[in-house]
Design an enzyme around this catalytic site. Sequence first.
Site, PDB file in Angstrom:
ATOM      1  N   TYR A 125     -16.719  16.605 -14.294  1.00  0.00           N
ATOM      2  CA  TYR A 125     -17.202  15.225 -14.370  1.00  0.00           C
ATOM      3  C   TYR A 125     -18.242  15.017 -13.258  1.00  0.00           C
ATOM      4  CZ  TYR A 125     -17.335  10.231 -13.507  1.00  0.00           C
ATOM      5  OH  TYR A 125     -17.775   8.959 -13.270  1.00  0.00           O
TER       6      TYR A 125
ATOM      7  N   ARG B 103       0.857  -1.199   0.000  1.00  0.00           N
ATOM      8  CA  ARG B 103       0.000   0.000   0.000  1.00  0.00           C
ATOM      9  C   ARG B 103       0.887   1.241   0.000  1.00  0.00           C
ATOM     10  NH1 ARG B 103      -1.408   1.634   4.654  1.00  0.00           N
ATOM     11  NH2 ARG B 103      -2.195  -0.368   5.401  1.00  0.00           N
TER      12      ARG B 103
ATOM     13  N   ASP C 225      -7.599  19.296 -13.291  1.00  0.00           N
ATOM     14  CA  ASP C 225      -7.886  17.956 -13.800  1.00  0.00           C
ATOM     15  C   ASP C 225      -7.596  17.989 -15.301  1.00  0.00           C
ATOM     16  OD1 ASP C 225      -9.068  15.678 -14.870  1.00  0.00           O
ATOM     17  OD2 ASP C 225     -10.679  15.642 -13.386  1.00  0.00           O
TER      18      ASP C 225
ATOM     19  N   LYS D  20      -8.486   7.040 -18.817  1.00  0.00           N
ATOM     20  CA  LYS D  20      -8.817   7.640 -20.098  1.00  0.00           C
ATOM     21  C   LYS D  20      -7.609   7.609 -21.050  1.00  0.00           C
ATOM     22  CE  LYS D  20     -12.750   8.111 -18.129  1.00  0.00           C
ATOM     23  NZ  LYS D  20     -12.619   8.382 -16.749  1.00  0.00           N
TER      24      LYS D  20
HETATM   25  O1  P1T Z   1     -13.556   7.123 -13.412  1.00  0.00           O
HETATM   26  P1  P1T Z   1     -12.354   7.557 -12.633  1.00  0.00           P
HETATM   27  O2  P1T Z   1     -11.076   6.938 -13.078  1.00  0.00           O
HETATM   28  O3  P1T Z   1     -12.579   7.465 -11.151  1.00  0.00           O
HETATM   29  O4  P1T Z   1     -12.150   9.125 -12.986  1.00  0.00           O
HETATM   30  C1  P1T Z   1     -13.043  10.114 -12.624  1.00  0.00           C
HETATM   31  C2  P1T Z   1     -12.908  11.282 -13.568  1.00  0.00           C
HETATM   32  C3  P1T Z   1     -12.173  12.382 -13.179  1.00  0.00           C
HETATM   33  N1  P1T Z   1     -12.011  13.461 -13.989  1.00  0.00           N
HETATM   34  C4  P1T Z   1     -12.550  13.493 -15.217  1.00  0.00           C
HETATM   35  C5  P1T Z   1     -12.371  14.700 -16.081  1.00  0.00           C
HETATM   36  C6  P1T Z   1     -13.274  12.395 -15.693  1.00  0.00           C
HETATM   37  O5  P1T Z   1     -13.783  12.456 -16.930  1.00  0.00           O
HETATM   38  C7  P1T Z   1     -13.471  11.256 -14.847  1.00  0.00           C
HETATM   39  C8  P1T Z   1     -14.275  10.086 -15.289  1.00  0.00           C
HETATM   40  N2  P1T Z   1     -15.120  10.349 -16.362  1.00  0.00           N
HETATM   41  C9  P1T Z   1     -15.982   9.467 -16.948  1.00  0.00           C
HETATM   42  C10 P1T Z   1     -16.140   8.201 -16.550  1.00  0.00           C
HETATM   43  C11 P1T Z   1     -16.746  10.010 -18.090  1.00  0.00           C
HETATM   44  O6  P1T Z   1     -17.324   9.230 -18.885  1.00  0.00           O
HETATM   45  O7  P1T Z   1     -16.785  11.247 -18.235  1.00  0.00           O
END
Ligand code: P1T
Length: 385
Positions: free
Chosen positions: A103, A51, A175, A200
């Site tokens: 998001y 961890r 972000d 992504k």
């Molecule tokens: O899904 P995760 O890895 O926890 O990430 C969250 C997140 C954070 N910031 C942005 C700009 C994001 O687009 C996302 C996740 N977004 C999607 C799942 C979506 O379809 O927009």
Amino acid sequence: MVPDAMRFDTLAIHAGQEPDPTTGAIMTPVYLTSTYVQAGPGEHKGYEYSRTKNPTRTALEGCLAALEGARFGAAFASGCAATDTLIHLLDSGDHVICSDDVYGGTFRLFDKVFKRLGLSFSFVDLSKPGTLEATLTPRTRMVWVETPTNPTLKLVDLTRVGEICRARKILSVCDNTFLSPYFQRPLEHGIDVVLHSTTKYINGHSDTVGGFVATSNEELAQRIYFLQNAVGGVPSAMDSFLVLRGVKTLGVRMARHEQNAMKVAEFLSGHAKAGHVVYPGLASHPQHALARKQMKGFGGMLTFEIQGGLPAARKFLKAVKVFACAESLGGVESLIEHPAIMTHASVPPETRAALGISDGFIRLSVGIEDVQDLIDDLAQALAQA
Ligand code: P1T
């Protein structure tokens, strides 16, 4: 060790990674271990418990930090885990200013989880000059921006945010998920911390969920490492390996995403059933000049409004064959979705309406397939809508 002076595509393949010292394996081994044997109490090789630290994760953190031009990086089990950890830097009573369009899961975490714990949030349109200054309070400790925002693709002037925050010792966070460091490096604009959902573009192959945070501020980095271990939202060694493998091709993928997205944006702009096409690379984008100034490219995300509202949107999203109707973005395959029902359902309907996320609003993550197949697919699906 690859020197930091190397260029982006070289760093993406080599930074943070050494051939395995025991075998010479060129790929970083997947260290599937929870613990590490110590010669005696406290006598270890830098690794005690996974961890806290894991060698596969260490390689990933070094590589992604290099790509963001950061001195320090910390990887997480998801973008939301990375966001959660950053908010733990704050104390009850602190105030956060956040882009009004983020998001849906980020909004939900702030609004439904951290508000209860005594933090306050102002969701405001940071793309408008003067809004940030007007929203500051004596308790403001953090400014959280997405640029381009998810899903309406508004841009925020990072240099301006950096200046305002630095002058007041407020932590600025960007972000950077929608562009990846290939197209935008927020730390170079004076932002303190950059965050990614590595799910992504960075991983790029839709086969893992992950998050990442980078900074060049050592004291801040130490607090983030403390929280990474204390809160515990870390990625597995296998997921770290997958992201490390995926990121090697980030540059070539991003260039192709952008090339395809521009052609799709042009196609949709000329289509009678597609209104209000938004893509930062189009001269019609209200902040196209800012896009040219702070971004090295325009990315692979775009939106439009289908004529005929929800019934047309439903027909269209069922009719696509190459595009997949799915949440998420940034993978090699093209995705398409309906934010009001899918990714941004947790945003209250009145807020969605104010942001322009209507029932006909469609978001595309343009992949790296042959662009003519993508255009043909959209054309046949629009014909059915
Ligand atoms: O899904 P995760 O890895 O926890 O990430 C969250 C997140 C954070 N910031 C942005 C700009 C994001 O687009 C996302 C996740 N977004 C999607 C799942 C979506 O379809 O927009």
